[in-house]
Design an enzyme around this catalytic site. Sequence first.
Site, PDB file in Angstrom:
ATOM      1  N   GLU A 143       0.640  -1.526  -0.229  1.00  0.00           N
ATOM      2  CA  GLU A 143      -0.025   0.005  -0.259  1.00  0.00           C
ATOM      3  C   GLU A 143       0.843   1.742   0.395  1.00  0.00           C
ATOM      4  OE1 GLU A 143      -3.484   2.307   2.553  1.00  0.00           O
ATOM      5  OE2 GLU A 143      -2.563   0.730   3.538  1.00  0.00           O
ATOM      6  N   GLU A 240     -12.455   2.934   5.702  1.00  0.00           N
ATOM      7  CA  GLU A 240     -10.668   2.858   7.296  1.00  0.00           C
ATOM      8  C   GLU A 240     -10.640   4.946   7.159  1.00  0.00           C
ATOM      9  OE1 GLU A 240      -6.423   1.146   7.373  1.00  0.00           O
ATOM     10  OE2 GLU A 240      -7.020   2.322   5.618  1.00  0.00           O
TER      11      GLU A 240
END
Length: 255
Positions: A143, A240
């Site tokens: 990521e 998130e």
Amino acid sequence: MPKFAANLTMLFTELPFLDRFAAARAAGFDAVEYLFPYEYPKEELAARLRANRLKQVLHNLPAGDWAAGERGIACLPDRVEEFRAGVARAIDYAHAVDCPQLNCLAGKLPTGCSRELAQRTLVGNLRFAANELAHAGIRLLVEPINTFDIPGFFLTRSDQALALIEEVGSDNLFLQYDLYHAQRMEGELAGTLSRHLDRIAHIQLADNPGRNEPGTGEINYPFLFRHLEALGYKGFVGCEYKPLTTTAEGLGWMR
């Protein structure tokens, strides 16, 4: 509409962590994700998932001393043995909670370490992890993170991550595409999704600025949700984000 997973690290923080599973189910979620499971017995996590009929879709590999400010160790040349031990631990937890994919945080470029050495270390660690996870039937993700929130983070842009995936050369390494981090570093969200959906295994969201819920900032989430549907994205979108006020109010966008 995409399938959404509650990120239990960020949502329902008014409750103790283990109570957030029931709260996610009560709020209508079928799936959850969170940063790290390692503070809790894996049997207890599995029991909470079963009791609330939830699927766990993601957690991270061990990422060093989070409380001390570490944000991953995969690019740190002096932590390779620790990284490899963490891969085994992550697989053990993933099997216990039936989690199909694990995310690797690259970490911050160490003081005095060249980018070339950090890159070689990261490539080697990802090759090792991708192979170990493939044998375990688990996908490995990597990521990019924005440098406004985490100054010094090594992996910061989608094109850098995709080039890294090519260099590693494993068919078990994918991009975790966080729309919030991507918006802060590069924009071009819809175009990136269109061009690289075959390498994107998981998506996360938050609005910008503030990392709050969709509708509080500049990202056109209704458009992006339609775009994902048109592209045929089958994975989950992890929520998130930090609710601007309460978790209950911060879920209003879903209704």
